[in-house]
Design a protein around this motif. Structure first.
Motif, PDB file in Angstrom:
ATOM      1  N   GLU A   1      37.555  32.575  32.497  1.00 21.59           N
ATOM      2  CA  GLU A   1      38.484  33.696  32.319  1.00 21.59           C
ATOM      3  C   GLU A   1      39.623  33.618  33.343  1.00 21.59           C
ATOM      4  N   CYS A   2      39.275  33.239  34.560  1.00 21.92           N
ATOM      5  CA  CYS A   2      40.284  33.094  35.604  1.00 21.92           C
ATOM      6  C   CYS A   2      41.261  31.970  35.253  1.00 21.92           C
ATOM      7  N   ILE A   3      40.752  30.852  34.793  1.00 20.84           N
ATOM      8  CA  ILE A   3      41.588  29.723  34.393  1.00 20.84           C
ATOM      9  C   ILE A   3      42.478  30.123  33.216  1.00 20.84           C
TER      10      ILE A   3
ATOM     11  N   LEU B   1      30.326  30.639  35.354  1.00 26.70           N
ATOM     12  CA  LEU B   1      31.169  29.737  34.571  1.00 26.70           C
ATOM     13  C   LEU B   1      32.112  30.529  33.658  1.00 26.70           C
ATOM     14  N   ILE B   2      31.579  31.578  33.034  1.00 26.48           N
ATOM     15  CA  ILE B   2      32.406  32.428  32.178  1.00 26.48           C
ATOM     16  C   ILE B   2      33.514  33.086  32.995  1.00 26.48           C
ATOM     17  N   SER B   3      33.190  33.558  34.179  1.00 27.31           N
ATOM     18  CA  SER B   3      34.170  34.172  35.071  1.00 27.31           C
ATOM     19  C   SER B   3      35.256  33.159  35.467  1.00 27.31           C
ATOM     20  N   GLN B   4      34.852  31.942  35.760  1.00 27.51           N
ATOM     21  CA  GLN B   4      35.817  30.902  36.121  1.00 27.51           C
ATOM     22  C   GLN B   4      36.724  30.557  34.943  1.00 27.51           C
TER      23      GLN B   4
ATOM     24  N   ILE C   1      45.334  32.191  34.559  1.00 28.39           N
ATOM     25  CA  ILE C   1      46.278  31.342  35.283  1.00 28.39           C
ATOM     26  C   ILE C   1      47.138  30.540  34.309  1.00 28.39           C
ATOM     27  N   MET C   2      46.510  29.953  33.304  1.00 34.44           N
ATOM     28  CA  MET C   2      47.250  29.152  32.323  1.00 34.44           C
ATOM     29  C   MET C   2      48.210  30.020  31.514  1.00 34.44           C
ATOM     30  N   THR C   3      47.781  31.219  31.151  1.00 32.83           N
ATOM     31  CA  THR C   3      48.653  32.138  30.409  1.00 32.83           C
ATOM     32  C   THR C   3      49.868  32.500  31.254  1.00 32.83           C
ATOM     33  N   ALA C   4      49.652  32.799  32.536  1.00 32.10           N
ATOM     34  CA  ALA C   4      50.760  33.122  33.436  1.00 32.10           C
ATOM     35  C   ALA C   4      51.698  31.933  33.590  1.00 32.10           C
TER      36      ALA C   4
END
Length: 75
Positions: free
Chosen positions: A12-14, A7-10, A17-20
């Motif tokens: 961080e990925c989100i 969940l933490i990894s997901q 993506i949102m920052t980009a």
């Protein structure tokens, strides 16, 4: 514990993506503003050139303005 790490990894990925996506949108808005600013500057510049050309082609207007200036000075 493995589920929490996933969940933490997901998350961080989100976050990445949102920052980009936000940076991409910010860049798009920035480019759009400068494009509109450039277009506006060109329109104003063209209008100024046409105004000066119109005044330069109208000797009657310039003569009238000189007469008005002389009349103001005499009064």
């Amino acid at each position: 514990m493995h589920r929490i790490q996933m969940l933490i990894s997901q998350l961080e990925c989100i976050d990445q993506i949102m920052t980009a996506k936000i940076e991409n949108e910010r860049s798009h808005i920035h480019n759009q503003i400068f494009s509109q600013l450039g277009t506006t500057y060109q329109k104003v510049s063209l209008a100024e050139k046409q105004f000066h050309v119109k005044n330069a082609c109208s000797p009657i207007t310039s003569v009238n303005n000189e007469v008005l200036v002389h009349l103001k000075e005499e009064i």
